[in-house]
Design a protein around this motif. Sequence first.
Motif, PDB file in Angstrom:
ATOM      1  N   GLU A 130      -1.975   8.044   3.803  1.00  0.00           N
ATOM      2  CA  GLU A 130      -0.521   7.983   3.663  1.00  0.00           C
ATOM      3  C   GLU A 130       0.024   6.552   3.774  1.00  0.00           C
ATOM      4  O   GLU A 130       0.935   6.165   3.043  1.00  0.00           O
ATOM      5  N   VAL A 131      -0.548   5.747   4.657  1.00  0.00           N
ATOM      6  CA  VAL A 131      -0.101   4.366   4.805  1.00  0.00           C
ATOM      7  C   VAL A 131      -0.395   3.586   3.525  1.00  0.00           C
ATOM      8  O   VAL A 131       0.455   2.861   3.004  1.00  0.00           O
ATOM      9  N   ASN A 132      -1.622   3.763   2.992  1.00  0.00           N
ATOM     10  CA  ASN A 132      -1.981   3.091   1.741  1.00  0.00           C
ATOM     11  C   ASN A 132      -1.076   3.538   0.596  1.00  0.00           C
ATOM     12  O   ASN A 132      -0.694   2.729  -0.251  1.00  0.00           O
ATOM     13  N   GLN A 133      -0.727   4.835   0.572  1.00  0.00           N
ATOM     14  CA  GLN A 133       0.182   5.341  -0.461  1.00  0.00           C
ATOM     15  C   GLN A 133       1.507   4.585  -0.421  1.00  0.00           C
ATOM     16  O   GLN A 133       2.019   4.144  -1.454  1.00  0.00           O
ATOM     17  N   LYS A 134       2.049   4.431   0.775  1.00  0.00           N
ATOM     18  CA  LYS A 134       3.343   3.760   0.924  1.00  0.00           C
ATOM     19  C   LYS A 134       3.251   2.296   0.487  1.00  0.00           C
ATOM     20  O   LYS A 134       4.151   1.783  -0.176  1.00  0.00           O
ATOM     21  N   VAL A 135       2.156   1.625   0.854  1.00  0.00           N
ATOM     22  CA  VAL A 135       1.982   0.220   0.478  1.00  0.00           C
ATOM     23  C   VAL A 135       1.869   0.085  -1.040  1.00  0.00           C
ATOM     24  O   VAL A 135       2.539  -0.758  -1.657  1.00  0.00           O
ATOM     25  N   ILE A 136       1.044   0.925  -1.649  1.00  0.00           N
ATOM     26  CA  ILE A 136       0.842   0.859  -3.099  1.00  0.00           C
ATOM     27  C   ILE A 136       2.146   1.138  -3.843  1.00  0.00           C
ATOM     28  O   ILE A 136       2.521   0.410  -4.766  1.00  0.00           O
ATOM     29  N   VAL A 137       2.844   2.186  -3.441  1.00  0.00           N
ATOM     30  CA  VAL A 137       4.107   2.535  -4.097  1.00  0.00           C
ATOM     31  C   VAL A 137       5.120   1.414  -3.913  1.00  0.00           C
ATOM     32  O   VAL A 137       5.835   1.036  -4.847  1.00  0.00           O
ATOM     33  N   TYR A 138       5.182   0.831  -2.726  1.00  0.00           N
ATOM     34  CA  TYR A 138       6.109  -0.269  -2.466  1.00  0.00           C
ATOM     35  C   TYR A 138       5.825  -1.460  -3.393  1.00  0.00           C
ATOM     36  O   TYR A 138       6.731  -2.008  -4.020  1.00  0.00           O
ATOM     37  N   ILE A 139       4.555  -1.839  -3.495  1.00  0.00           N
ATOM     38  CA  ILE A 139       4.175  -2.978  -4.341  1.00  0.00           C
ATOM     39  C   ILE A 139       4.509  -2.692  -5.804  1.00  0.00           C
ATOM     40  O   ILE A 139       5.097  -3.526  -6.495  1.00  0.00           O
ATOM     41  N   LEU A 140       4.146  -1.511  -6.277  1.00  0.00           N
ATOM     42  CA  LEU A 140       4.396  -1.181  -7.679  1.00  0.00           C
ATOM     43  C   LEU A 140       5.889  -1.105  -7.975  1.00  0.00           C
ATOM     44  O   LEU A 140       6.339  -1.532  -9.043  1.00  0.00           O
ATOM     45  N   ARG A 141       6.670  -0.594  -7.055  1.00  0.00           N
ATOM     46  CA  ARG A 141       8.127  -0.545  -7.268  1.00  0.00           C
ATOM     47  C   ARG A 141       8.719  -1.943  -7.302  1.00  0.00           C
ATOM     48  O   ARG A 141       9.653  -2.205  -8.061  1.00  0.00           O
ATOM     49  N   LYS A 142       8.187  -2.860  -6.484  1.00  0.00           N
ATOM     50  CA  LYS A 142       8.666  -4.243  -6.528  1.00  0.00           C
ATOM     51  C   LYS A 142       8.373  -4.873  -7.889  1.00  0.00           C
ATOM     52  O   LYS A 142       9.091  -5.761  -8.327  1.00  0.00           O
ATOM     53  N   LEU A 143       7.322  -4.404  -8.536  1.00  0.00           N
ATOM     54  CA  LEU A 143       6.983  -4.898  -9.866  1.00  0.00           C
ATOM     55  C   LEU A 143       7.778  -4.184 -10.954  1.00  0.00           C
ATOM     56  O   LEU A 143       7.661  -4.516 -12.135  1.00  0.00           O
ATOM     57  N   GLY A 144       8.573  -3.180 -10.556  1.00  0.00           N
ATOM     58  CA  GLY A 144       9.402  -2.464 -11.517  1.00  0.00           C
ATOM     59  C   GLY A 144       8.808  -1.166 -12.024  1.00  0.00           C
ATOM     60  O   GLY A 144       9.344  -0.557 -12.946  1.00  0.00           O
ATOM     61  N   TYR A 145       7.721  -0.713 -11.445  1.00  0.00           N
ATOM     62  CA  TYR A 145       7.082   0.522 -11.876  1.00  0.00           C
ATOM     63  C   TYR A 145       7.487   1.690 -10.983  1.00  0.00           C
ATOM     64  O   TYR A 145       7.846   1.503  -9.826  1.00  0.00           O
ATOM     65  N   GLU A 146       7.387   2.892 -11.547  1.00  0.00           N
ATOM     66  CA  GLU A 146       7.595   4.114 -10.771  1.00  0.00           C
ATOM     67  C   GLU A 146       6.300   4.917 -10.877  1.00  0.00           C
ATOM     68  O   GLU A 146       6.105   5.709 -11.798  1.00  0.00           O
ATOM     69  N   PRO A 147       5.366   4.708  -9.927  1.00  0.00           N
ATOM     70  CA  PRO A 147       4.053   5.339 -10.042  1.00  0.00           C
ATOM     71  C   PRO A 147       4.093   6.839  -9.742  1.00  0.00           C
ATOM     72  O   PRO A 147       4.945   7.317  -9.001  1.00  0.00           O
ATOM     73  N   CYS A 148       3.149   7.543 -10.337  1.00  0.00           N
ATOM     74  CA  CYS A 148       2.922   8.953 -10.024  1.00  0.00           C
ATOM     75  C   CYS A 148       1.852   8.974  -8.934  1.00  0.00           C
ATOM     76  O   CYS A 148       0.828   8.304  -9.047  1.00  0.00           O
ATOM     77  N   LEU A 149       2.086   9.714  -7.881  1.00  0.00           N
ATOM     78  CA  LEU A 149       1.190   9.694  -6.726  1.00  0.00           C
ATOM     79  C   LEU A 149       0.405  11.001  -6.628  1.00  0.00           C
ATOM     80  O   LEU A 149       0.962  12.088  -6.774  1.00  0.00           O
ATOM     81  N   ALA A 150      -0.902  10.891  -6.389  1.00  0.00           N
ATOM     82  CA  ALA A 150      -1.777  12.040  -6.175  1.00  0.00           C
ATOM     83  C   ALA A 150      -2.513  11.825  -4.862  1.00  0.00           C
ATOM     84  O   ALA A 150      -3.050  10.746  -4.618  1.00  0.00           O
ATOM     85  N   GLU A 151      -2.536  12.848  -4.047  1.00  0.00           N
ATOM     86  CA  GLU A 151      -3.130  12.725  -2.713  1.00  0.00           C
ATOM     87  C   GLU A 151      -4.660  12.744  -2.722  1.00  0.00           C
ATOM     88  O   GLU A 151      -5.288  12.425  -1.718  1.00  0.00           O
ATOM     89  N   ASN A 152      -5.254  13.144  -3.839  1.00  0.00           N
ATOM     90  CA  ASN A 152      -6.714  13.137  -3.937  1.00  0.00           C
ATOM     91  C   ASN A 152      -7.128  13.128  -5.408  1.00  0.00           C
ATOM     92  O   ASN A 152      -6.287  13.240  -6.302  1.00  0.00           O
ATOM     93  N   GLY A 153      -8.417  13.000  -5.635  1.00  0.00           N
ATOM     94  CA  GLY A 153      -8.923  12.903  -7.004  1.00  0.00           C
ATOM     95  C   GLY A 153      -8.700  14.151  -7.825  1.00  0.00           C
ATOM     96  O   GLY A 153      -8.424  14.069  -9.022  1.00  0.00           O
ATOM     97  N   LEU A 154      -8.794  15.319  -7.219  1.00  0.00           N
ATOM     98  CA  LEU A 154      -8.592  16.575  -7.946  1.00  0.00           C
ATOM     99  C   LEU A 154      -7.160  16.652  -8.474  1.00  0.00           C
ATOM    100  O   LEU A 154      -6.925  16.972  -9.646  1.00  0.00           O
ATOM    101  N   ILE A 155      -6.200  16.325  -7.609  1.00  0.00           N
ATOM    102  CA  ILE A 155      -4.795  16.340  -8.029  1.00  0.00           C
ATOM    103  C   ILE A 155      -4.561  15.257  -9.098  1.00  0.00           C
ATOM    104  O   ILE A 155      -3.827  15.483 -10.054  1.00  0.00           O
ATOM    105  N   ALA A 156      -5.232  14.123  -8.955  1.00  0.00           N
ATOM    106  CA  ALA A 156      -5.085  13.052  -9.938  1.00  0.00           C
ATOM    107  C   ALA A 156      -5.568  13.515 -11.314  1.00  0.00           C
ATOM    108  O   ALA A 156      -4.912  13.242 -12.326  1.00  0.00           O
ATOM    109  N   VAL A 157      -6.696  14.204 -11.369  1.00  0.00           N
ATOM    110  CA  VAL A 157      -7.208  14.710 -12.635  1.00  0.00           C
ATOM    111  C   VAL A 157      -6.224  15.706 -13.239  1.00  0.00           C
ATOM    112  O   VAL A 157      -5.927  15.660 -14.448  1.00  0.00           O
TER     113      VAL A 157
END
Length: 176
Positions: A145-172
Amino acid sequence: DDNRTNLAILKSQLELWGLVPILAETPGHAKLHLSKDPEIVLVITDMQMPYTDGVELTQNIKRMYPSLPVILLSSIGEGCAKSNAHLFTVILNKPVRQYVLSKQLLRVLAPKQSDQTPRENATEQQPEKFSTSHPLSILVAEDNEVNQKVIVYILRKLGYEPCLAENGLIAVEKAI
């Protein structure tokens, strides 16, 4: 870098970010690539190599290409690199964290702001320009969860709105 494993890791990371790396295992190969390819916009070099170190290589590069940015990857405690810091755009300690490298690459490769724009505004405006000129759909698969917040924060600062998946199965599932 004379270490093939380091080259392979750096190559795959740079390709993942959409860059086109050209690998050189020796300073001689690096200089040859530079002389043949005027499209090269950045050099990333290791400090410790046989025969010629990163400082000597960069001194040679700067004689021929004074404005070419050079990032040095250095082990902690290498005083020679620090005493020649003026040669390098950035000096990063190894092992380099992906976030640190990506941040420095963005800083070095980002289009230069107009001299009329104050520096503070230029750094604040750059991330938005980056996503506009590099439109991407980003899917992040991360269970921490901490890594999720960091990644989303960085990508939003770059102007992106990332789609988040909590694991590989959900990502697929989200990728399909």
